[in-house]
Design an enzyme around this catalytic site. Sequence first.
Site, mmCIF file in Angstrom:
data_model
loop_
_atom_site.group_PDB
_atom_site.id
_atom_site.type_symbol
_atom_site.label_atom_id
_atom_site.label_comp_id
_atom_site.label_asym_id
_atom_site.label_seq_id
_atom_site.Cartn_x
_atom_site.Cartn_y
_atom_site.Cartn_z
ATOM 1 N N LYS A 97 -4.308 35.845 -52.976
ATOM 2 C CA LYS A 97 -3.241 36.417 -52.150
ATOM 3 C C LYS A 97 -1.871 36.077 -52.758
ATOM 4 O O LYS A 97 -0.964 36.892 -52.778
ATOM 5 C CB LYS A 97 -3.338 35.875 -50.718
ATOM 6 N N HIS A 156 1.893 41.599 -38.052
ATOM 7 C CA HIS A 156 0.547 41.445 -38.598
ATOM 8 C C HIS A 156 0.025 42.854 -38.910
ATOM 9 O O HIS A 156 0.250 43.778 -38.128
ATOM 10 C CB HIS A 156 -0.405 40.834 -37.569
ATOM 11 N N ARG A 169 -7.111 40.800 -43.596
ATOM 12 C CA ARG A 169 -8.266 41.684 -43.729
ATOM 13 C C ARG A 169 -8.651 42.215 -42.348
ATOM 14 O O ARG A 169 -8.938 43.376 -42.176
ATOM 15 C CB ARG A 169 -9.419 40.895 -44.336
ATOM 16 N N GLY A 170 -8.626 41.340 -41.346
ATOM 17 C CA GLY A 170 -9.067 41.748 -40.005
ATOM 18 C C GLY A 170 -10.570 41.615 -39.894
ATOM 19 O O GLY A 170 -11.269 41.450 -40.903
ATOM 20 N N ASP A 171 -11.072 41.645 -38.672
ATOM 21 C CA ASP A 171 -12.512 41.550 -38.428
ATOM 22 C C ASP A 171 -13.010 42.887 -37.893
ATOM 23 O O ASP A 171 -12.263 43.615 -37.254
ATOM 24 C CB ASP A 171 -12.801 40.451 -37.391
ATOM 25 N N GLN A 175 -4.820 29.176 -39.872
ATOM 26 C CA GLN A 175 -5.635 29.238 -38.659
ATOM 27 C C GLN A 175 -5.370 27.953 -37.877
ATOM 28 O O GLN A 175 -4.990 26.940 -38.474
ATOM 29 C CB GLN A 175 -7.114 29.312 -39.096
ATOM 30 N N GLU A 221 3.808 33.104 -32.473
ATOM 31 C CA GLU A 221 2.964 34.312 -32.515
ATOM 32 C C GLU A 221 2.721 34.789 -31.087
ATOM 33 O O GLU A 221 2.421 33.988 -30.206
ATOM 34 C CB GLU A 221 1.610 34.006 -33.172
ATOM 35 N N THR A 273 0.595 40.164 -33.258
ATOM 36 C CA THR A 273 -0.738 40.451 -33.797
ATOM 37 C C THR A 273 -0.999 41.953 -33.806
ATOM 38 O O THR A 273 -0.328 42.732 -33.126
ATOM 39 C CB THR A 273 -1.859 39.746 -32.997
HETATM 40 P P1 FAD Z 1 -9.368 37.541 -46.693
HETATM 41 O O1 FAD Z 1 -8.234 36.921 -47.355
HETATM 42 O O2 FAD Z 1 -9.791 38.818 -47.284
HETATM 43 O O3 FAD Z 1 -10.516 36.479 -46.596
HETATM 44 C C1 FAD Z 1 -10.200 35.086 -46.365
HETATM 45 C C2 FAD Z 1 -11.421 34.207 -46.507
HETATM 46 O O4 FAD Z 1 -12.449 34.652 -45.671
HETATM 47 C C3 FAD Z 1 -12.018 34.200 -47.877
HETATM 48 O O5 FAD Z 1 -12.632 32.969 -48.098
HETATM 49 C C4 FAD Z 1 -13.037 35.304 -47.778
HETATM 50 O O6 FAD Z 1 -13.966 35.215 -48.780
HETATM 51 C C5 FAD Z 1 -13.587 35.009 -46.429
HETATM 52 N N1 FAD Z 1 -14.137 36.171 -45.767
HETATM 53 C C6 FAD Z 1 -13.487 37.077 -45.034
HETATM 54 N N2 FAD Z 1 -14.338 37.987 -44.558
HETATM 55 C C7 FAD Z 1 -15.538 37.638 -45.012
HETATM 56 C C8 FAD Z 1 -16.822 38.179 -44.890
HETATM 57 N N3 FAD Z 1 -17.035 39.276 -44.201
HETATM 58 N N4 FAD Z 1 -17.836 37.560 -45.491
HETATM 59 C C9 FAD Z 1 -17.626 36.450 -46.196
HETATM 60 N N5 FAD Z 1 -16.431 35.883 -46.359
HETATM 61 C C10 FAD Z 1 -15.418 36.478 -45.774
HETATM 62 N N6 FAD Z 1 -7.102 39.379 -37.084
HETATM 63 C C11 FAD Z 1 -6.722 40.562 -36.522
HETATM 64 O O7 FAD Z 1 -7.549 41.461 -36.375
HETATM 65 N N7 FAD Z 1 -5.422 40.767 -36.118
HETATM 66 C C12 FAD Z 1 -4.458 39.818 -36.253
HETATM 67 O O8 FAD Z 1 -3.302 40.050 -35.887
HETATM 68 C C13 FAD Z 1 -4.822 38.548 -36.829
HETATM 69 N N8 FAD Z 1 -3.910 37.581 -37.014
HETATM 70 C C14 FAD Z 1 -4.272 36.414 -37.647
HETATM 71 C C15 FAD Z 1 -3.289 35.446 -37.896
HETATM 72 C C16 FAD Z 1 -3.611 34.262 -38.561
HETATM 73 C C17 FAD Z 1 -2.527 33.233 -38.833
HETATM 74 C C18 FAD Z 1 -4.965 34.026 -38.963
HETATM 75 C C19 FAD Z 1 -5.336 32.742 -39.647
HETATM 76 C C20 FAD Z 1 -5.956 34.972 -38.710
HETATM 77 C C21 FAD Z 1 -5.630 36.185 -38.065
HETATM 78 N N9 FAD Z 1 -6.576 37.187 -37.837
HETATM 79 C C22 FAD Z 1 -6.188 38.376 -37.242
HETATM 80 C C23 FAD Z 1 -7.999 36.985 -38.200
HETATM 81 C C24 FAD Z 1 -8.351 37.486 -39.625
HETATM 82 O O9 FAD Z 1 -8.176 38.873 -39.714
HETATM 83 C C25 FAD Z 1 -9.807 37.091 -39.895
HETATM 84 O O10 FAD Z 1 -9.926 35.698 -39.968
HETATM 85 C C26 FAD Z 1 -10.473 37.749 -41.109
HETATM 86 O O11 FAD Z 1 -11.891 37.522 -41.041
HETATM 87 C C27 FAD Z 1 -10.024 37.176 -42.444
HETATM 88 O O12 FAD Z 1 -8.811 37.684 -42.744
HETATM 89 P P2 FAD Z 1 -8.038 37.280 -44.118
HETATM 90 O O13 FAD Z 1 -6.803 38.065 -44.103
HETATM 91 O O14 FAD Z 1 -7.924 35.842 -44.282
HETATM 92 O O15 FAD Z 1 -9.095 37.868 -45.163
#
Ligand code: FAD
Length: 322
Positions: free
Chosen positions: A193, A79, A109-111, A204, A19, A50
């Site tokens: 998913k 991503h 989902r992203g943050d 992660q 990555e 990313t």
């Molecule tokens: P989801 O599948 O929708 O959620 C996954 C888990 O998190 C579930 O348990 C869900 O319930 C919980 N969750 C998520 N958000 C919340 C919330 N607000 N409240 C409560 N529970 C919640 N981020 C970027 O912006 N850009 C990137 O390129 C990027 N690359 C990544 C690559 C990897 C391999 C990983 C592991 C993470 C990456 N992230 C990236 C971070 C990721 O976007 C965040 O961890 C985000 O919060 C969760 O994304 P998800 O796709 O797993 O979400």
Amino acid sequence: MSNDSRVPSADGLVPFSFEIYPPRRAEGLPALHETIRHLAASGPRFISVTFGAGGSTGGRSLEVLTHILRETDVPPLAHLTCVGSTYPAATALIREFLDAGITSFLALRGDPPAGVSEDDVYLGDLESAAQLVQLIQRVQAEREPYTESSLPGVPGAARVDRRQKAEVAVAAFPNGHPRSRHPREHIDALLAKQAAGATFAITQLFFHADDYLAFVAQARSAGVVIPILPGIMPITSPGRLQRVLELSGESLPGELAVALEVEPTPEGRREIGIAYAAALTRDVVAGGAPGIHLYAFNNHDTVLATLREAGITTALDKETAR
Ligand code: FAD
């Protein structure tokens, strides 16, 4: 990339991938291109880029992806995040990436932006990564509902075949997501998913092999069948460790933290980080991991040294053995 390509091959070779992230400014691109050249020469299964993380823009992400596509023979994996996006905007973005020739995605989902609470921002039309997986598959299906191949011996005739599904990876969290509301929420999210059409997962980062192995066992017993690639990052300074823990929500790995803290030289800290990541790599591979995904932090030296120390053969090793 078929599922089989991520299973260690009969000759014992362990598939690996990297990555990287787009530089904040265009001036950072030449150095990243050099890193990509070295990473690609080692023969990874894919290089992921990313999106939107650390303040980078989607535009620069696509620029890096198309560079990988044009200049190397390694498939790029994009991503994509959906937080803050409307349906039409997310659909247009997926089309733009597909138009550029990108066919593998990591749907996230992203943050929300750093320092902004979830209650204070528009989170978008898509509520979870699972919905983005579905949207990517739908957009791909609309663009290319089927494929055609010629019929041998019948000039002008074509056979209609099923379309190639887009490769859509998703994130998995061996120690749970930092904002999960109950202990199994991350497993339920992974199942959702998979049901939405995800073809594999990338975890992660984590610091103990058992975190990954126990998570995979738990996911399998819950019905997750897609390959789960362990995400590993060689960490070579206390500052980097601190930053990574803040971003991932993982708890402090005591042994590594102390070793990095007491070591006086950068070279020594580099060796400690590589040795730790290599040991972790060996342990998860021995426990059945279908490959290794390394967070390269835009530096090829450290991840390539980690693979070497873990005993994983790369195309570069084969080249020097000749
Ligand atoms: P989801 O599948 O929708 O959620 C996954 C888990 O998190 C579930 O348990 C869900 O319930 C919980 N969750 C998520 N958000 C919340 C919330 N607000 N409240 C409560 N529970 C919640 N981020 C970027 O912006 N850009 C990137 O390129 C990027 N690359 C990544 C690559 C990897 C391999 C990983 C592991 C993470 C990456 N992230 C990236 C971070 C990721 O976007 C965040 O961890 C985000 O919060 C969760 O994304 P998800 O796709 O797993 O979400």
